[in-house]
Design a protein around this motif. Structure first.
Motif, PDB file in Angstrom:
ATOM      1  N   PRO A 280      29.307  51.757  35.034  1.00 15.17           N
ATOM      2  CA  PRO A 280      30.768  51.777  34.856  1.00 15.17           C
ATOM      3  C   PRO A 280      31.449  50.758  35.775  1.00 15.17           C
ATOM      4  O   PRO A 280      30.960  50.457  36.867  1.00 15.17           O
ATOM      5  N   ILE A 281      32.563  50.234  35.311  1.00 13.74           N
ATOM      6  CA  ILE A 281      33.313  49.238  36.067  1.00 13.74           C
ATOM      7  C   ILE A 281      34.600  49.893  36.563  1.00 13.74           C
ATOM      8  O   ILE A 281      35.299  50.571  35.802  1.00 13.74           O
ATOM      9  N   GLU A 282      34.915  49.692  37.829  1.00 13.65           N
ATOM     10  CA  GLU A 282      36.179  50.183  38.372  1.00 13.65           C
ATOM     11  C   GLU A 282      37.104  49.008  38.658  1.00 13.65           C
ATOM     12  O   GLU A 282      36.678  48.003  39.222  1.00 13.65           O
ATOM     13  N   HIS A 283      38.344  49.158  38.237  1.00  8.79           N
ATOM     14  CA  HIS A 283      39.335  48.108  38.456  1.00  8.79           C
ATOM     15  C   HIS A 283      40.621  48.764  38.938  1.00  8.79           C
ATOM     16  O   HIS A 283      41.074  49.761  38.367  1.00  8.79           O
ATOM     17  N   VAL A 284      41.201  48.228  40.007  1.00  7.25           N
ATOM     18  CA  VAL A 284      42.382  48.828  40.619  1.00  7.25           C
ATOM     19  C   VAL A 284      43.638  48.075  40.204  1.00  7.25           C
ATOM     20  O   VAL A 284      43.732  46.851  40.391  1.00  7.25           O
ATOM     21  N   PHE A 285      44.575  48.797  39.614  1.00  9.12           N
ATOM     22  CA  PHE A 285      45.894  48.267  39.316  1.00  9.12           C
ATOM     23  C   PHE A 285      46.863  48.745  40.400  1.00  9.12           C
ATOM     24  O   PHE A 285      46.479  49.487  41.299  1.00  9.12           O
ATOM     25  N   SER A 286      48.098  48.323  40.318  1.00 11.88           N
ATOM     26  CA  SER A 286      49.053  48.690  41.362  1.00 11.88           C
ATOM     27  C   SER A 286      49.347  50.183  41.365  1.00 11.88           C
ATOM     28  O   SER A 286      49.651  50.759  42.412  1.00 11.88           O
ATOM     29  N   HIS A 287      49.248  50.846  40.205  1.00 14.28           N
ATOM     30  CA  HIS A 287      49.653  52.250  40.123  1.00 14.28           C
ATOM     31  C   HIS A 287      48.511  53.206  39.784  1.00 14.28           C
ATOM     32  O   HIS A 287      48.707  54.416  39.801  1.00 14.28           O
ATOM     33  N   PHE A 288      47.346  52.698  39.457  1.00 18.71           N
ATOM     34  CA  PHE A 288      46.228  53.585  39.155  1.00 18.71           C
ATOM     35  C   PHE A 288      44.912  52.815  39.236  1.00 18.71           C
ATOM     36  O   PHE A 288      44.873  51.589  39.266  1.00 18.71           O
ATOM     37  N   ARG A 289      43.838  53.596  39.268  1.00 20.00           N
ATOM     38  CA  ARG A 289      42.482  53.047  39.292  1.00 20.00           C
ATOM     39  C   ARG A 289      41.846  53.333  37.933  1.00 20.00           C
ATOM     40  O   ARG A 289      41.828  54.482  37.469  1.00 20.00           O
ATOM     41  N   LEU A 290      41.331  52.298  37.297  1.00 25.46           N
ATOM     42  CA  LEU A 290      40.716  52.441  35.982  1.00 25.46           C
ATOM     43  C   LEU A 290      39.192  52.438  36.107  1.00 25.46           C
ATOM     44  O   LEU A 290      38.614  51.529  36.701  1.00 25.46           O
ATOM     45  N   ARG A 291      38.568  53.466  35.561  1.00 23.19           N
ATOM     46  CA  ARG A 291      37.109  53.535  35.505  1.00 23.19           C
ATOM     47  C   ARG A 291      36.698  53.282  34.060  1.00 23.19           C
ATOM     48  O   ARG A 291      36.988  54.079  33.167  1.00 23.19           O
ATOM     49  N   MET A 292      36.015  52.169  33.834  1.00 18.49           N
ATOM     50  CA  MET A 292      35.628  51.735  32.488  1.00 18.49           C
ATOM     51  C   MET A 292      34.197  52.185  32.197  1.00 18.49           C
ATOM     52  O   MET A 292      33.241  51.650  32.757  1.00 18.49           O
ATOM     53  N   GLN A 293      34.071  53.177  31.326  1.00 17.44           N
ATOM     54  CA  GLN A 293      32.756  53.603  30.847  1.00 17.44           C
ATOM     55  C   GLN A 293      32.399  52.761  29.625  1.00 17.44           C
ATOM     56  O   GLN A 293      33.215  52.615  28.711  1.00 17.44           O
ATOM     57  N   LEU A 294      31.200  52.207  29.625  1.00 20.46           N
ATOM     58  CA  LEU A 294      30.818  51.263  28.574  1.00 20.46           C
ATOM     59  C   LEU A 294      29.843  51.905  27.582  1.00 20.46           C
ATOM     60  O   LEU A 294      28.833  52.491  27.977  1.00 20.46           O
ATOM     61  N   VAL A 295      30.190  51.786  26.313  1.00 16.08           N
ATOM     62  CA  VAL A 295      29.311  52.215  25.222  1.00 16.08           C
ATOM     63  C   VAL A 295      28.654  50.962  24.661  1.00 16.08           C
ATOM     64  O   VAL A 295      29.325  50.123  24.052  1.00 16.08           O
ATOM     65  N   HIS A 296      27.345  50.808  24.899  1.00 16.82           N
ATOM     66  CA  HIS A 296      26.626  49.582  24.566  1.00 16.82           C
ATOM     67  C   HIS A 296      25.854  49.795  23.273  1.00 16.82           C
ATOM     68  O   HIS A 296      24.986  50.665  23.194  1.00 16.82           O
ATOM     69  N   GLN A 297      26.164  48.989  22.258  1.00 17.66           N
ATOM     70  CA  GLN A 297      25.523  49.145  20.948  1.00 17.66           C
ATOM     71  C   GLN A 297      25.215  47.791  20.324  1.00 17.66           C
ATOM     72  O   GLN A 297      25.909  46.803  20.564  1.00 17.66           O
ATOM     73  N   ARG A 298      24.161  47.785  19.507  1.00 16.57           N
ATOM     74  CA  ARG A 298      23.838  46.602  18.708  1.00 16.57           C
ATOM     75  C   ARG A 298      24.076  46.944  17.250  1.00 16.57           C
ATOM     76  O   ARG A 298      23.626  47.979  16.743  1.00 16.57           O
TER      77      ARG A 298
END
Length: 336
Positions: A280-298
């Motif tokens: 998962p990727i975490e990215h911080v914005f000014s008002h919240f923290r986003l945790r990006m869960q990735l669904v990997h498919q072919r």
């Protein structure tokens, strides 16, 4: 004791920054681009982006004529992408309403998208060498300490007091140099932590130094715990290894950029081959923290649900890296 501005200018002529790329030449256009880039971003980061931006968009007419996608691609990695969209919109208005020339009045500039009062004043002062007090982050810190102004600068009453101090100190002569000088003082000596007071040209009458309050002023913004939001994004690849991205809506986070498609969770595409997802990727914005869960498919063969369209495209990772992408998506594609 000499006036504040005289002491500051004397220091700047000997110790200030004279080799920033937007100073050579110091035109309204170049000052504008640099001021927008420097919002929320350090000089060391901006220099490279500024040089590349100038090569691609050397003047306001070129910027106005360019597709917004090209502007976002050139901005990719700087963050706060509304700045780039506003640059493009303001360039078009400058061409349509002012014939591609910059007005030399603060009010006229401040009416353009993305240009606030301080940025407009910086353009007037540095681009036209006309007196116009500024109040960016560095200047707020200098004035809050020197005048001993308490309170978070984001509050209206505190901001008004700082504007008053900025106006009193701004001289009639050498406004372009003075504007750069006070910004340089905040950037190099009067820093947020451990200010170099012993080298400061205006230390003799600095209220914060007198009272030992350099680390307390300006008063910091009241802290809030950032909430965490979790969202699933589809990392979809076809048999040729191409990746599917979608353009974000024009407003909201990453507005107008190409991004992994959001999915509700589970499989992004029913029946597609499930692959091991990246962390998962975490990215911080000014008002919240986003945790990006990735669904990997072919996907063996893209069907109507994921076929190319205006706001959705299959491209190789290398091709996508030429587009305007959010920083975490760019980092992910670089790993691919």
């Amino acid at each position: 004791m000499a006036p504040f501005s005289e002491r500051l200018l004397e220091w700047w002529r000997r110790h200030g920054r004279h080799d920033l790329p937007w100073q050579h030449p110091r035109t309204p256009y170049r000052v504008w681009i640099s001021e927008i880039m420097l919002q929320q971003t350090r000089v060391e980061t901006v220099v490279g982006y500024f040089d590349r931006f100038m090569q691609r968009f050397p003047d306001v007419d070129t910027l106005a004529r360019a597709p917004v996608d090209d502007v976002l691609a050139c901005w990719s990695g700087l963050g706060y992408y509304a700045r780039a969209r506003n640059l493009h919109a303001a360039a078009r208005r400058l061409v349509d309403e002012f014939g591609g020339e910059f007005p030399s009045e603060v009010d006229a500039l401040a009416a353009l998208p993305g240009i606030g009062r301080s940025t407009a004043a910086a353009i007037v002062a540095q681009g036209f060498d006309r007196r116009a007090p500024i109040l960016d982050g560095n200047v707020k810190r200098v004035l809050a300490r020197h005048a001993g102004i308490e309170g978070w600068p984001g509050r209206s009453a505190v901001e008004r007091a700082l504007w008053s101090e900025a106006d009193v100190r701004t001289p009639d002569g050498s406004p372009a140099d003075y504007t750069q000088a006070i910004m340089d003082l905040g950037a190099t000596l009067c820093t947020p932590k451990r200010p170099a007071c012993s080298h400061c040209p205006v230390r003799a009458d600095c209220m914060a130094r007198r009272d030992g309050r350099q680390e307390e002023l300006p008063t910091p913004k009241p802290r809030k715990n950032l909430p965490t939001r979790e969202q699933h994004f589809g990392l979809l690849r076809d048999a040729d290894g191409r990746v599917l991205l979608e353009r974000r809506p024009p407003t909201g986070i990453w507005g107008g950029l190409w991004c992994l498609p959001e999915v509700a969770g589970g499989d992004a595409v029913e029946g597609a081959e499930r692959l091991e997802p990246p962390e998962p990727i975490e990215h911080v914005f000014s008002h919240f923290r986003l945790r990006m869960q990735l669904v990997h498919q072919r996907i063996a063969r893209p069907d109507d649900a994921v076929r190319d369209r205006e706001d959705r495209r299959w491209r190789t990772a290398e091709e996508w890296l030429e587009a305007g992408l959010p920083k975490p998506v760019r980092a992910l594609l670089e790993r691919l």
